[in-house]
Design an enzyme around this catalytic site. Structure first.
Site, PDB file in Angstrom:
ATOM      1  N   ARG A  68       0.828  -1.224   0.000  1.00 42.24           N
ATOM      2  CA  ARG A  68       0.000   0.000   0.000  1.00 42.24           C
ATOM      3  C   ARG A  68       0.854   1.262   0.000  1.00 42.24           C
ATOM      4  NH1 ARG A  68      -3.532   3.178   3.821  1.00 42.24           N
ATOM      5  NH2 ARG A  68      -5.502   3.570   2.725  1.00 42.24           N
ATOM      6  N   ILE A  94      -7.179   7.719  -1.045  1.00 41.02           N
ATOM      7  CA  ILE A  94      -7.086   6.261  -1.091  1.00 41.02           C
ATOM      8  C   ILE A  94      -7.970   5.761   0.045  1.00 41.02           C
ATOM      9  CG2 ILE A  94      -4.972   6.306   0.322  1.00 41.02           C
ATOM     10  CD1 ILE A  94      -4.101   3.725  -1.033  1.00 41.02           C
ATOM     11  N   SER A  95      -8.825   4.803  -0.241  1.00 39.26           N
ATOM     12  CA  SER A  95      -9.833   4.369   0.735  1.00 39.26           C
ATOM     13  C   SER A  95      -9.207   3.730   1.971  1.00 39.26           C
ATOM     14  CB  SER A  95     -10.801   3.370   0.090  1.00 39.26           C
ATOM     15  OG  SER A  95     -11.554   3.969  -0.922  1.00 39.26           O
ATOM     16  N   GLN A  96      -9.937   3.800   3.065  1.00 42.47           N
ATOM     17  CA  GLN A  96      -9.570   3.121   4.302  1.00 42.47           C
ATOM     18  C   GLN A  96      -9.362   1.630   4.025  1.00 42.47           C
ATOM     19  OE1 GLN A  96     -12.760   3.256   7.097  1.00 42.47           O
ATOM     20  NE2 GLN A  96     -11.709   2.095   8.684  1.00 42.47           N
TER      21      GLN A  96
END
Length: 247
Positions: A68, A94-96
């Site tokens: 990530r 950027i999503s959780q």
């Protein structure tokens, strides 16, 4: 007692080990494991909403292997594995990690599947999917993000991901139908996407305006083409926009 020659060899091996640079991704191995531990706990806590008490082993494996930190701005790498969305520029995030995990889990990805993603962002969700399905097609309306994501995915050799800069409302009709569709921005449900979903397929999308309560919604299409919707969780996503809204 080892001979002098053996001692020299041992020292040389030690020097080689010290001189060899560590695998960069391995520097974050513990962080990735801690991230997955946090996600696992949150999945169990939200099981009454999602119907999933645990993540599938292949989803966990993807979360543990996809770096990530490669998908966030360089200055934010130390925060890459916290369970939180992070800014990636152009008013996008950027999503959780938990949301990435549960959205992935709910579409039940299979090795022979072809998946469409709307809202490429940094490319992280597409990278996770690439480790689980045969082909990933992903569309990003912000051209600069699409270009950056394409470069990152190519550099990391996610070779089954295809990136397009364009209007996600229109989908990718020449590659339809799709086994699953993931939408990573909130809004209404685009009719074009429903049409491009294969009978028996699933779509996961946050439904609701930016200033409204959005609900992560699971959509299924039966073999006869009938659509079913189920609210999963209240969420907060950036707005899903089309080319007309940008203009």
């Amino acid at each position: 007692m080892p001979s002098f020659t053996m001692k020299v060899n041992i020292l040389l091996i030690g020097v080689l080990i010290i001189a060899t640079p560590a695998d960069t991704s391995d520097l974050y191995r513990v962080d990735r494991q801690q991230m997955v531990d946090t996600i696992t706990y949150e999945v169990a806590e939200t099981a009454s909403y999602t119907g999933r008490e645990v993540l599938a082993a292949n989803v966990i494996r993807a979360l543990l292997t996809v770096p990530r930190h490669e998908f966030v701005p360089f200055l934010m790498r130390q925060q890459a594995y916290i369970n939180s969305p992070l800014p990636i520029g152009h008013n996008q995030t950027i999503s959780q990690p938990y949301i990435v995990a549960i959205m992935t889990e709910l579409i039940d990805p299979q090795p022979d599947h072809k998946v469409l993603e709307i809202g490429t962002g940094s490319g992280y969700q597409a990278a996770i999917l690439s480790r689980l399905v045969n082909q990933v097609y992903t569309i990003e309306i912000i051209a600069e993000l699409a270009i950056a994501a394409k470069k990152t995915l190519a550099r990391l050799e996610y070779n089954n991901v295809y990136v397009r800069a364009g209007d996600g409302y229109l989908g990718w009709p020449e590659q339809a139908p799709f086994d699953s569709i993931i939408v990573t921005a909130g809004g209404e449900i685009p009719e074009q996407l429903l049409m491009q979903l294969k009978p028996g397929g699933t779509m996961i999308i946050p439904v609701g305006g930016f200033y409204e309560t959005q609900y992560l919604t699971l959509i299924t299409k039966d073999d006869e083409g009938k659509i079913f919707k189920r609210k999963i969780l209240p969420v907060r996503f950036v707005p899903l926009i089309n080319s007309r809204q940008r203009d």
